[in-house]
Motif scaffolding. Sequence first.
Motif, PDB file in Angstrom:
ATOM      1  N   ILE A 278      88.984  -5.891  29.190  1.00 16.98           N
ATOM      2  CA  ILE A 278      90.568  -5.914  29.723  1.00 16.98           C
ATOM      3  C   ILE A 278      90.300  -4.298  30.667  1.00 16.98           C
ATOM      4  O   ILE A 278      89.866  -3.486  30.087  1.00 16.98           O
ATOM      5  CB  ILE A 278      91.250  -5.607  28.375  1.00 16.98           C
ATOM      6  CG1 ILE A 278      91.346  -6.890  27.846  1.00 16.98           C
ATOM      7  CG2 ILE A 278      92.723  -5.259  29.184  1.00 16.98           C
ATOM      8  CD1 ILE A 278      92.177  -6.691  26.563  1.00 16.98           C
ATOM      9  N   GLU A 279      90.362  -4.386  31.908  1.00 19.68           N
ATOM     10  CA  GLU A 279      90.538  -3.209  32.762  1.00 19.68           C
ATOM     11  C   GLU A 279      91.839  -2.849  32.915  1.00 19.68           C
ATOM     12  O   GLU A 279      92.720  -3.599  33.191  1.00 19.68           O
ATOM     13  CB  GLU A 279      89.938  -3.606  34.120  1.00 19.68           C
ATOM     14  CG  GLU A 279      88.338  -3.951  34.080  1.00 19.68           C
ATOM     15  CD  GLU A 279      87.520  -4.031  35.464  1.00 19.68           C
ATOM     16  OE1 GLU A 279      88.382  -3.794  36.259  1.00 19.68           O
ATOM     17  OE2 GLU A 279      86.480  -4.501  35.304  1.00 19.68           O
ATOM     18  N   HIS A 280      92.128  -1.339  32.606  1.00 26.33           N
ATOM     19  CA  HIS A 280      93.620  -0.860  32.781  1.00 26.33           C
ATOM     20  C   HIS A 280      93.527  -0.007  33.944  1.00 26.33           C
ATOM     21  O   HIS A 280      92.752   0.755  34.265  1.00 26.33           O
ATOM     22  CB  HIS A 280      93.797  -0.002  31.378  1.00 26.33           C
ATOM     23  CG  HIS A 280      93.772  -0.719  30.241  1.00 26.33           C
ATOM     24  ND1 HIS A 280      94.757  -1.268  29.636  1.00 26.33           N
ATOM     25  CD2 HIS A 280      92.857  -0.810  29.190  1.00 26.33           C
ATOM     26  CE1 HIS A 280      94.636  -1.920  28.653  1.00 26.33           C
ATOM     27  NE2 HIS A 280      93.323  -1.613  28.334  1.00 26.33           N
ATOM     28  N   GLU A 281      94.729   0.021  34.817  1.00 30.16           N
ATOM     29  CA  GLU A 281      94.790   0.662  35.963  1.00 30.16           C
ATOM     30  C   GLU A 281      95.802   1.796  35.688  1.00 30.16           C
ATOM     31  O   GLU A 281      96.668   1.801  34.675  1.00 30.16           O
ATOM     32  CB  GLU A 281      95.466  -0.247  37.037  1.00 30.16           C
ATOM     33  CG  GLU A 281      94.499  -1.363  37.536  1.00 30.16           C
ATOM     34  CD  GLU A 281      93.405  -1.091  38.197  1.00 30.16           C
ATOM     35  OE1 GLU A 281      93.376   0.076  38.766  1.00 30.16           O
ATOM     36  OE2 GLU A 281      92.267  -1.674  38.243  1.00 30.16           O
ATOM     37  N   ARG A 282      95.536   3.008  36.154  1.00 26.78           N
ATOM     38  CA  ARG A 282      96.526   4.130  35.917  1.00 26.78           C
ATOM     39  C   ARG A 282      97.948   3.652  36.300  1.00 26.78           C
ATOM     40  O   ARG A 282      98.242   3.133  37.597  1.00 26.78           O
ATOM     41  CB  ARG A 282      96.247   5.085  36.988  1.00 26.78           C
ATOM     42  CG  ARG A 282      95.072   6.011  36.515  1.00 26.78           C
ATOM     43  CD  ARG A 282      94.759   7.158  37.429  1.00 26.78           C
ATOM     44  NE  ARG A 282      95.868   8.118  38.057  1.00 26.78           N
ATOM     45  CZ  ARG A 282      96.162   9.081  37.125  1.00 26.78           C
ATOM     46  NH1 ARG A 282      95.324   9.447  36.171  1.00 26.78           N
ATOM     47  NH2 ARG A 282      97.352   9.801  37.295  1.00 26.78           N
ATOM     48  N   LYS A 283      98.866   3.985  35.571  1.00 24.99           N
ATOM     49  CA  LYS A 283     100.130   3.586  35.712  1.00 24.99           C
ATOM     50  C   LYS A 283     100.889   4.555  36.965  1.00 24.99           C
ATOM     51  O   LYS A 283     101.797   4.250  37.616  1.00 24.99           O
ATOM     52  CB  LYS A 283     100.999   3.616  34.546  1.00 24.99           C
ATOM     53  CG  LYS A 283     100.691   2.625  33.507  1.00 24.99           C
ATOM     54  CD  LYS A 283     101.628   2.710  32.410  1.00 24.99           C
ATOM     55  CE  LYS A 283     101.186   1.578  31.384  1.00 24.99           C
ATOM     56  NZ  LYS A 283     101.371   0.412  31.728  1.00 24.99           N
ATOM     57  N   VAL A 284     100.225   5.807  37.039  1.00 28.81           N
ATOM     58  CA  VAL A 284     100.724   6.580  37.862  1.00 28.81           C
ATOM     59  C   VAL A 284      99.596   7.046  39.202  1.00 28.81           C
ATOM     60  O   VAL A 284      98.497   7.475  38.506  1.00 28.81           O
ATOM     61  CB  VAL A 284     101.193   8.258  37.287  1.00 28.81           C
ATOM     62  CG1 VAL A 284     101.514   9.051  38.449  1.00 28.81           C
ATOM     63  CG2 VAL A 284     102.327   7.768  36.461  1.00 28.81           C
ATOM     64  N   PRO A 285      99.850   6.711  40.312  1.00 28.33           N
ATOM     65  CA  PRO A 285      98.630   7.250  41.377  1.00 28.33           C
ATOM     66  C   PRO A 285      98.244   8.519  41.290  1.00 28.33           C
ATOM     67  O   PRO A 285      99.195   9.599  41.094  1.00 28.33           O
ATOM     68  CB  PRO A 285      99.368   6.750  42.780  1.00 28.33           C
ATOM     69  CG  PRO A 285     100.940   6.789  42.346  1.00 28.33           C
ATOM     70  CD  PRO A 285     100.892   6.454  40.873  1.00 28.33           C
ATOM     71  N   LEU A 286      97.080   8.827  41.409  1.00 26.68           N
ATOM     72  CA  LEU A 286      96.267  10.138  41.599  1.00 26.68           C
ATOM     73  C   LEU A 286      95.920  10.374  42.934  1.00 26.68           C
ATOM     74  O   LEU A 286      95.325   9.783  43.576  1.00 26.68           O
ATOM     75  CB  LEU A 286      95.146  10.262  40.665  1.00 26.68           C
ATOM     76  CG  LEU A 286      94.471  11.594  40.487  1.00 26.68           C
ATOM     77  CD1 LEU A 286      95.331  12.672  40.202  1.00 26.68           C
ATOM     78  CD2 LEU A 286      93.083  11.499  39.636  1.00 26.68           C
ATOM     79  N   LEU A 287      96.588  11.329  43.470  1.00 30.75           N
ATOM     80  CA  LEU A 287      96.408  11.714  44.721  1.00 30.75           C
ATOM     81  C   LEU A 287      95.745  13.127  45.094  1.00 30.75           C
ATOM     82  O   LEU A 287      95.974  13.997  44.370  1.00 30.75           O
ATOM     83  CB  LEU A 287      97.767  11.762  45.811  1.00 30.75           C
ATOM     84  CG  LEU A 287      98.523  10.376  45.596  1.00 30.75           C
ATOM     85  CD1 LEU A 287      99.744  10.639  46.380  1.00 30.75           C
ATOM     86  CD2 LEU A 287      97.812   9.260  46.203  1.00 30.75           C
ATOM     87  N   TRP A 288      94.731  12.973  46.106  1.00 33.93           N
ATOM     88  CA  TRP A 288      94.437  14.458  46.434  1.00 33.93           C
ATOM     89  C   TRP A 288      95.225  15.285  47.416  1.00 33.93           C
ATOM     90  O   TRP A 288      95.684  14.663  48.183  1.00 33.93           O
ATOM     91  CB  TRP A 288      92.769  14.348  46.988  1.00 33.93           C
ATOM     92  CG  TRP A 288      92.100  15.655  47.489  1.00 33.93           C
ATOM     93  CD1 TRP A 288      92.130  16.451  48.788  1.00 33.93           C
ATOM     94  CD2 TRP A 288      91.704  16.672  46.632  1.00 33.93           C
ATOM     95  NE1 TRP A 288      91.616  17.520  48.460  1.00 33.93           N
ATOM     96  CE2 TRP A 288      91.139  17.682  47.291  1.00 33.93           C
ATOM     97  CE3 TRP A 288      91.577  16.674  45.057  1.00 33.93           C
ATOM     98  CZ2 TRP A 288      90.694  18.783  46.468  1.00 33.93           C
ATOM     99  CZ3 TRP A 288      90.911  17.716  44.443  1.00 33.93           C
ATOM    100  CH2 TRP A 288      90.577  18.755  45.331  1.00 33.93           C
ATOM    101  N   GLN A 289      95.515  16.486  47.006  1.00 32.84           N
ATOM    102  CA  GLN A 289      96.551  17.315  47.830  1.00 32.84           C
ATOM    103  C   GLN A 289      95.676  18.032  48.856  1.00 32.84           C
ATOM    104  O   GLN A 289      95.000  18.983  48.283  1.00 32.84           O
ATOM    105  CB  GLN A 289      97.457  18.099  47.215  1.00 32.84           C
ATOM    106  CG  GLN A 289      98.572  18.550  47.590  1.00 32.84           C
ATOM    107  CD  GLN A 289      99.477  19.200  46.586  1.00 32.84           C
ATOM    108  OE1 GLN A 289      99.057  20.315  46.205  1.00 32.84           O
ATOM    109  NE2 GLN A 289     100.692  18.849  46.435  1.00 32.84           N
TER     110      GLN A 289
END
Length: 468
Positions: free
Chosen positions: A122-133
């Motif tokens: 079961i592959e889980h995806e992040r619920k909140v996107p992670l962005l490089w600033q």
Amino acid sequence: IQRLKAANTGVYLAPLRLLALEIQETLLEAGVICSMLTGEEEDIRPGATHISSTVEKLDVNRHYDVAVIDECQMIGDTQRGFAWTRAILGVQAEEIHLCAAPEGLKILKRILKGLGEPYEVIEHERKVPLLWQGKHASLDRAEPGDAFVAFSKREVLRMAEYLKKKGTPASVIYGDLPYATRRQQMQRFLDGETKLLVATDAIGMGLNLPIQRVIFTDDQKFDGIEKRPLNSAEVRQIAGRAGRFGKYDKGFATSFSFCSGFRETLNTVPESVCNASLGFSDLVLRIDRPLSEVLRVWNRMPVKAPYDRMDISRYIYIISIIEQELKLEFSKENLLRAGNIPFDERNEALLSQFKKYLKALARGDGEVDKPVLAGRYLAQLETYYKMLDLYYSFSKVYGMAYDKEWLAEEKQNIADEINRLLIHDLSKRGSCCRKCGRHIPIDSGYGICEKCHQKILEEKRKERGEWF
């Protein structure tokens, strides 16, 4: 965790005792009676149906309905990976959850295929996107929800002191902090008492904190052998702490201006873990030869892929201290137990305490002496707390009497005192000489006091024939 809550019996196996404690509290809040067990402390609840522990403390003879083994990608670690291999192969449970970073999937599939056990991925995806600033950060432009990540205690304390003087105090987390103090510092951040966090990569392993932006203050770390660039697995694990679901819509990561390559490293898929670390079994006790000799032979024997042998150098070192330096006669079982006691043998104060305890055991004493506090500087308090851990661990491993009530009260008092220093009086920061334990300034470049430094110089002069 939901499956654990619903199970009649269950076990959660963590890489860190702080995580074990966090899951115990989560289950207790849900009405599940859960005990907690690590190498340094225990909280055994009457009538407990569940246990949350560090992975090394798994009882393979006990049966559970549900088992959760966390951070399974650590199975390849040469020091601790054997504990994950043992847990995955040995845990008795009807339903087992192996939680891992993506780089751990390949080795887990290979192990499970060899066992012939059915499994589901079961592959889980992040619920909140992670962005490089793109913009660089600095201590002077700190924003609420920022976590500044450094790779040394010295740098963490330096930044915390700077922020405090600016009027923006931060919570502090690093490896030497007692776990009780870490919890206090984390709680200040959770409660909004502090808006900033300054930490080492100790926050990377699953600690759930309301961080919006992770800021890397260096692009290299000392790994115990050398200073090297951060790899993609480390960068992704640490940066992944940004963006708590339910509090932030996005998580961000950035760095100080002199750091480079983080955007590319963050987007690089880590290499798959290829090997599972393998420990030795109790069969080594049955061979009629000295244990150190048996372990050296075991270390040279061929191993079938995908397994690789754990690093047993610590066991060899501890056994050599007992047999060659202290000249003590221990059974093979007691030699192995000594090698399993969790303490930092590189710390001279802890090693000295350990040797005293070994002598007390050899004499047949029923208990060992309580540790003594050397001073009230930060590093001295931290070392003393570790000595309290060793007092418990040694007594527990060898079935010796110890003062449980005094120990619990003393650990809490020291954790509270360290917490007060971090909040109110960082001027008492500093370090301990790694040779004699004396307090030294945090900015000392040697890591040892002046007296020990001079002693080393004298020894070197002797070696060069310059001593008269």
